[in-house]
Design a protein around this motif. Structure first.
Motif: not given
Length: 280
Positions: A215, A218, A223-226, A229, A269, A272-274, A276
């Motif tokens: 993390y 990220r 970069d917060y692509e899933p 989530k 958001l 997005k990946d958590w 974010a």
């Protein structure tokens, strides 16, 4: 081993191939059949009840509502074959875990809680960490299945609740780590320190752990692509806060994280990946 798997989301789709590769006979059911049809070496089932006619049923579902609908309300548990072992691998509330333990006892089905630590890429590599609790004989029966999907199985005794609480508490800590990383990067960048440089230092010294490394990267790169989530992350933080309230345990840092997650979701958001939420 004669096994059924319910819930072919991103995690389930990554876990099942390791069971097949280890030589287990696997049948699968998913509400949307397309992900199940994409798996090789499995048999497709037409209903959750059919899964409970196998010796072992593994379930990886999104939340309490999905578990209740698929396992309880559908009648699948009540129609289970005698001697069936059910392994709940989802992250669910302690309240539902206790209810499920009682329902399984009534149905004559052994119940094991075995939630996992790891993202789909970790699952695909068979490197999950699995925390497991349930009756000793049932744990012994399903251990070869758990070992086929993990780097280590961590037994926590006979009360399934312990495994569920361990998973909730662990995910709460990851969320708090994301908050700490975001604050530290923001502080450094305000003085001209590149986030990537700072993350490289702390994740190789003070906090050399997979979660900080994953993390932190990220956050430093944006970069917060899933991956996992944000909406699911909020669900787990909510579970931790509810579990704490049930035992009069105050969790102030978790409450701050919850507020930040709500703000990030309000900004669009949620998918997005958590990690974010640290930018909200």
């Amino acid at each position: 081993m004669d096994t059924a798997f319910i819930g072919i989301g991103s995690m389930g789709a990554a876990m099942v191939p390791n069971l097949v590769a280890a030589g287990h006979r696997v049948a699968v059911w998913n509400r949307n059949p397309a992900p199940a049809e994409a798996l090789e070496g499995v048999t497709l089932l037409d209903a959750p009840a059919a899964a409970f006619q196998h010796a072992v049923v593994l379930t990886m579902l999104a939340d309490d509502a999905a578990v209740r609908g698929v396992i309880v309300d559908s009648g699948a548990l009540r129609s289970a074959r005698p001697g069936c072992v059910h392994v709940m691998m989802a992250t669910i509330s302690p309240a539902l875990s206790g209810e499920l333990a009682a329902l399984h006892q009534e149905a004559g089905v052994a119940y094991v809680a075995a939630p996992v630590f790891g993202v789909p890429a970790v699952a695909a590599a068979g490197q999950l960490n699995i925390v497991a609790a349930g009756p000793e004989q049932a744990l012994a029966t399903v251990r070869p299945l758990l070992e086929a999907m993990s780097r280590r199985v961590w037994p926590l005794g006979e009360d399934p609740l312990r495994a569920n609480v361990a998973k909730i508490a662990g995910n709460m800590m990851i969320a708090q780590a994301i908050q700490a990383l975001s604050e530290a990067v923001a502080l450094g960048e305000s003085y001209g320190l590149r986030g990537a440089d700072f993350i490289d230092i702390v994740t190789n010294t003070l906090f050399a752990s997979p979660s900080y490394q994953r993390y932190g990267k990220r956050i430093a790169t944006g970069d917060y692509e899933p991956g996992f989530k944000l909406t699911l992350g909020l669900k787990d933080v909510n579970l931790a806060l509810d579990a704490g309230a049930a035992r009069q345990v105050v969790l102030p840092a978790a409450r701050i994280v919850q507020q930040r997650m709500h703000a990030a979701i309000a900004q669009g958001l949620g998918g997005k990946d958590w990690s974010a939420f640290g930018q909200a």
